[in-house]
Design a protein around this motif. Structure first.
Motif, mmCIF file in Angstrom:
data_model
loop_
_atom_site.group_PDB
_atom_site.id
_atom_site.type_symbol
_atom_site.label_atom_id
_atom_site.label_comp_id
_atom_site.label_asym_id
_atom_site.label_seq_id
_atom_site.Cartn_x
_atom_site.Cartn_y
_atom_site.Cartn_z
ATOM 1 N N LYS A 50 0.813 -1.281 -0.085
ATOM 2 C CA LYS A 50 0.146 -0.046 -0.103
ATOM 3 C C LYS A 50 0.805 1.215 -0.008
ATOM 4 O O LYS A 50 0.336 2.256 -0.456
ATOM 5 C CB LYS A 50 -0.935 0.099 1.287
ATOM 6 N N ALA A 51 1.971 1.015 0.420
ATOM 7 C CA ALA A 51 2.880 2.137 0.647
ATOM 8 C C ALA A 51 3.271 2.704 -0.926
ATOM 9 O O ALA A 51 3.728 3.732 -1.139
ATOM 10 C CB ALA A 51 4.185 1.931 1.412
ATOM 11 N N VAL A 55 -4.681 5.282 -4.464
ATOM 12 C CA VAL A 55 -5.983 4.900 -4.796
ATOM 13 C C VAL A 55 -6.925 5.981 -4.960
ATOM 14 O O VAL A 55 -7.056 6.960 -4.053
ATOM 15 C CB VAL A 55 -6.411 3.818 -3.819
ATOM 16 N N GLU A 59 -15.879 6.168 -4.394
ATOM 17 C CA GLU A 59 -16.780 6.904 -3.633
ATOM 18 C C GLU A 59 -15.613 8.116 -2.976
ATOM 19 O O GLU A 59 -14.654 7.946 -2.816
ATOM 20 C CB GLU A 59 -17.065 6.144 -2.491
ATOM 21 N N ASN A 61 -14.348 9.906 -0.670
ATOM 22 C CA ASN A 61 -13.879 9.947 0.658
ATOM 23 C C ASN A 61 -12.947 10.883 1.315
ATOM 24 O O ASN A 61 -12.151 10.570 1.915
ATOM 25 C CB ASN A 61 -13.814 8.373 1.260
ATOM 26 N N ASP A 63 -11.511 14.035 3.662
ATOM 27 C CA ASP A 63 -11.887 14.278 5.120
ATOM 28 C C ASP A 63 -12.601 15.667 5.248
ATOM 29 O O ASP A 63 -11.854 16.537 5.061
ATOM 30 C CB ASP A 63 -10.605 14.174 5.625
ATOM 31 N N PHE A 66 -11.056 18.809 7.090
ATOM 32 C CA PHE A 66 -9.854 19.370 6.854
ATOM 33 C C PHE A 66 -10.266 20.282 5.514
ATOM 34 O O PHE A 66 -11.033 20.006 4.689
ATOM 35 C CB PHE A 66 -8.677 18.536 6.676
ATOM 36 N N THR A 74 -2.675 15.737 5.700
ATOM 37 C CA THR A 74 -2.769 14.460 6.631
ATOM 38 C C THR A 74 -2.524 13.234 6.041
ATOM 39 O O THR A 74 -2.156 12.351 6.699
ATOM 40 C CB THR A 74 -4.367 14.687 7.209
ATOM 41 N N TYR A 75 -3.017 13.075 4.915
ATOM 42 C CA TYR A 75 -2.895 11.703 4.143
ATOM 43 C C TYR A 75 -1.313 11.540 3.855
ATOM 44 O O TYR A 75 -1.104 10.219 4.032
ATOM 45 C CB TYR A 75 -3.635 11.998 2.598
ATOM 46 N N ARG A 77 1.042 12.042 5.831
ATOM 47 C CA ARG A 77 1.458 11.685 7.155
ATOM 48 C C ARG A 77 1.012 10.034 7.138
ATOM 49 O O ARG A 77 1.891 9.358 7.978
ATOM 50 C CB ARG A 77 0.833 12.301 8.355
ATOM 51 N N TYR A 78 0.074 9.631 6.791
ATOM 52 C CA TYR A 78 -0.254 8.144 6.897
ATOM 53 C C TYR A 78 0.730 7.445 6.316
ATOM 54 O O TYR A 78 0.933 6.079 6.333
ATOM 55 C CB TYR A 78 -1.759 7.789 6.199
ATOM 56 N N PHE A 79 1.406 8.198 5.055
ATOM 57 C CA PHE A 79 2.491 7.505 4.546
ATOM 58 C C PHE A 79 3.904 7.513 4.975
ATOM 59 O O PHE A 79 4.961 7.323 4.481
ATOM 60 C CB PHE A 79 2.542 7.991 3.224
ATOM 61 N N ARG A 122 -4.576 13.435 -3.996
ATOM 62 C CA ARG A 122 -4.492 12.819 -2.722
ATOM 63 C C ARG A 122 -3.645 11.448 -2.949
ATOM 64 O O ARG A 122 -2.890 10.800 -2.227
ATOM 65 C CB ARG A 122 -5.564 12.588 -2.015
ATOM 66 N N LYS B 16 -0.918 7.326 13.923
ATOM 67 C CA LYS B 16 -1.366 8.656 13.032
ATOM 68 C C LYS B 16 -2.945 8.819 13.054
ATOM 69 O O LYS B 16 -3.383 9.931 12.676
ATOM 70 C CB LYS B 16 -0.812 8.041 11.683
ATOM 71 N N ARG B 27 -7.865 22.295 16.816
ATOM 72 C CA ARG B 27 -8.379 23.197 15.830
ATOM 73 C C ARG B 27 -9.429 24.047 16.340
ATOM 74 O O ARG B 27 -9.838 25.292 16.340
ATOM 75 C CB ARG B 27 -8.391 22.855 14.388
ATOM 76 N N GLN B 95 -18.315 9.638 6.673
ATOM 77 C CA GLN B 95 -17.341 10.511 6.204
ATOM 78 C C GLN B 95 -16.483 9.383 5.407
ATOM 79 O O GLN B 95 -15.622 10.037 4.690
ATOM 80 C CB GLN B 95 -16.539 11.202 7.312
ATOM 81 N N LYS B 96 -16.589 8.299 5.709
ATOM 82 C CA LYS B 96 -15.914 7.260 4.963
ATOM 83 C C LYS B 96 -14.297 7.155 5.142
ATOM 84 O O LYS B 96 -13.554 7.085 4.421
ATOM 85 C CB LYS B 96 -16.133 7.222 3.590
ATOM 86 N N PRO B 105 -0.737 2.590 4.101
ATOM 87 C CA PRO B 105 -0.076 1.692 4.849
ATOM 88 C C PRO B 105 -0.816 1.382 6.155
ATOM 89 O O PRO B 105 -0.534 0.216 6.802
ATOM 90 C CB PRO B 105 1.443 2.052 5.221
#
Lengths: 276, 261
Positions: A50-51, A55, A59, A61, A63, A66, A74-75, A77-79, A122, B16, B27, B95-96, B105
């Motif tokens: 996934k790294a 994708v 739908e 999706n 956030d 934000f 933020t996304y 950061r997940y990586f 994203r 995370k 915020r 919000q999915k 990951p």
């Protein structure tokens, strides 16, 4: 799949396109068979695979808590992307998808096309080895679709590997180097759009209005044809010859000739029955 | 398909998800700062002063001091439970957000673990804001009462786990009202909060101790804020730790079952 190629999955609703995408993206488990993504098994190294993926889901999706920039940051950061690099990347990508002006606006205020563009951005935060797009232009107006296509072609030109699903056959013909048409979870055919059209739908199509007269006339002449609603279609290498024969011998109401498209292949292979 | 109590593979990436929620919370901190402050004051005035003017004291403790640990424990329960029912459900269903996260990951186990940690953190934040208010009223005994902060995390994690189990099985957001009215509200009243557990019939006392998690949290909280620590603390603590572990594990497995198809 080859590196740098745009590969399409086509099929009617319920054909298994999204399920395939989800399996590739290590979200849904496979029930049988083997699947290798980026040289790894999704059951064993999902996080590593996934790294390397980006994708764009069917739908939207994003956030809603934000802004556009916040979504990308933020996304990232997940990586595990360090903050400074994430901030830089977020701004670069906003520029790439032409949303710099909307940088600090919450995503709920974006139009449908802008949301899809932001999702595309994203999906690029981690410089993915493979970009997976599930119906990237669903529900968009022609302007927005063209802009997405333009961005995808730019990515393609940079040598990115892209997998996409779509029901828009013009989109597939336009973007894909190679594609498969699938139905009921099985691949029916595979090839380049041009080859598939030539193999399965011929070069050109002659359409005539359906009437008992024309049908019996075609049967007498032993010309293979297909009924599509209130039209009869004849696939041919030379529409001019067929059209002339039809006009001379069958006295049809209306004759249209046109080049064969991927849509003809699609309908021929998956049938005309409505899918729910 | 993993068993409901099989140990889920959670990685450090769970942080995370916690970080994402913390960012959103920070915020709007002005809005979030207010409720705990007001809630502490409301309880103290309405119940402490109102009922307290009749009751005066319970077992030698001034009534306001008697209910102070209950105010903290109820806040721990409500903030974690609310966060991991309505909060998590909105993020999951409307919000999915979870779908977006598991395309990275992060695994679904990481996401749920992050949500649980965040629920517990909400409880800690609540207690940290309430403690000075209670201290000003002189109804808690410092410095021992500061132990309420780590306790809030543990108690918060327990209620987050319980809440997430409900979230994993609820068909829609409306049915989340059932645990609120049938579980949380009775617990608020019958867990040795505003009157001692010993006033209940013996059978009900046992039921409360066996089934109402808040009972144990209030008991420990009271030991800390009244500086009356006794060895029974270990029993209460053991009960909470057990239930926390079981519920958090079950919650992650149930959520996996719900979301991975």
């Amino acid at each position: 799949m080859k590196k740098g190629e745009v590969f399409g999955f086509l099929g009617p609703n319920g054909a298994g396109k999204t399920t395939t995408m989800k399996m590739i993206a290590c979200v849904s488990p496979k029930t049988s068979g083997t699947l290798i993504v980026l040289g790894m098994d999704p059951d064993e190294a999902p996080a590593k695979i996934k790294a390397g993926l980006g994708v764009v889901p069917q739908e939207t999706n994003l956030d809603p808590d934000f802004t556009c920039y916040g979504n990308l940051f933020t996304y990232a950061r997940y990586f595990d992307i360090p903050e400074a690099a994430a901030a830089k990347k977020a701004d670069e990508l906003l520029e790439f998808v032409q949303l710099t002006e909307k940088r600090d606006i919450t995503v709920e205020k974006l139009s449908g096309g802008m949301k899809r563009r932001l999702i595309l951005a994203r999906a690029l935060v981690n410089n993915p080895d493979i970009l997976i797009l599930d119906e990237p232009t669903i529900g968009l107006d022609p302007q927005a679709r063209h802009l997405i296509w333009e961005k995808l072609r730019a990515l393609q030109a940079q040598g990115n590997t892209i997998v996409l699903t779509t029901h828009y056959l013009d989109e597939a013909a336009r973007l894909c180097d190679r594609l498969v048409i699938m139905d009921n979870g099985r691949i029916l055919v595979e090839g380049t759009p041009a080859n598939l059209v030539r193999e399965h739908a011929g070069r050109e199509i002659v359409e005539v209005e359906k009437s008992a007269e024309v049908v019996s006339c075609l049967q007498d002449l032993q010309i293979p044809y297909e009924v599509a609603g209130d039209m009869i279609q004849v696939a041919t290498e030379s529409s001019r010859d067929v059209a002339r024969i039809l006009l001379d011998r069958c006295r049809p109401e209306k004759v249209i000739t046109r080049p064969a498209t991927l849509e003809d292949v699609f309908l021929k292979l998956t049938g005309r029955k409505l899918r729910e | 398909m993993p068993h409901i109590l099989s140990i889920p593979p959670v990685s450090r990436r769970a942080i995370k998800v916690w970080h994402r929620n913390m960012t959103v919370f920070a915020r709007t901190w002005q809005v979030n700062f207010f409720p705990p402050l007001v809630e502490a004051l409301l309880y103290l005035f309405a119940i402490g002063m109102g009922i307290g003017s009749y009751v005066k004291e319970i077992a030698g403790i001034p009534y306001m001091a008697f209910i102070a640990p209950a105010i903290l424990a109820i806040a721990v329960m409500n903030s974690a439970f609310f966060e991991c029912t309505y909060g998590s459900f909105v993020r999951m269903y409307y919000q999915k957000s979870f779908d977006a996260m598991i395309a990275t990951p992060l695994s679904i186990e990481d996401v749920i673990a992050g949500e649980l940690l965040w629920g517990a953190t909400r409880s800690v934040i609540y207690v940290v804001i309430m403690l000075p208010v209670l201290a000003v009223f002189g109804v808690i005994s410092l410095p021992l009462a500061l132990l309420a902060i780590p306790l809030a995390f543990l108690g918060g994690l327990m209620f987050a786990g319980i809440a997430m189990c409900f979230t994993a099985v609820t068909p829609g957001i409306d049915t989340l009202n059932y645990p609120m009215f049938l579980f949380i509200t009775p617990m608020t009243l019958f867990s040795g909060t505003f009157f001692p557990l010993t006033l209940l019939p013996v059978a009900l006392q046992y039921i409360a101790l066996a089934l109402l998690p808040l009972t144990h949290l209030v008991a420990i909280m009271r030991m800390f804020t009244q500086a009356t620590v006794s060895p029974v603390l270990l029993l209460h603590l053991a009960w909470i730790i057990m239930v926390t572990i079981l519920c958090c594990i079950a919650a992650i497995n149930l959520m996996r079952r719900r979301l991975i198809v």
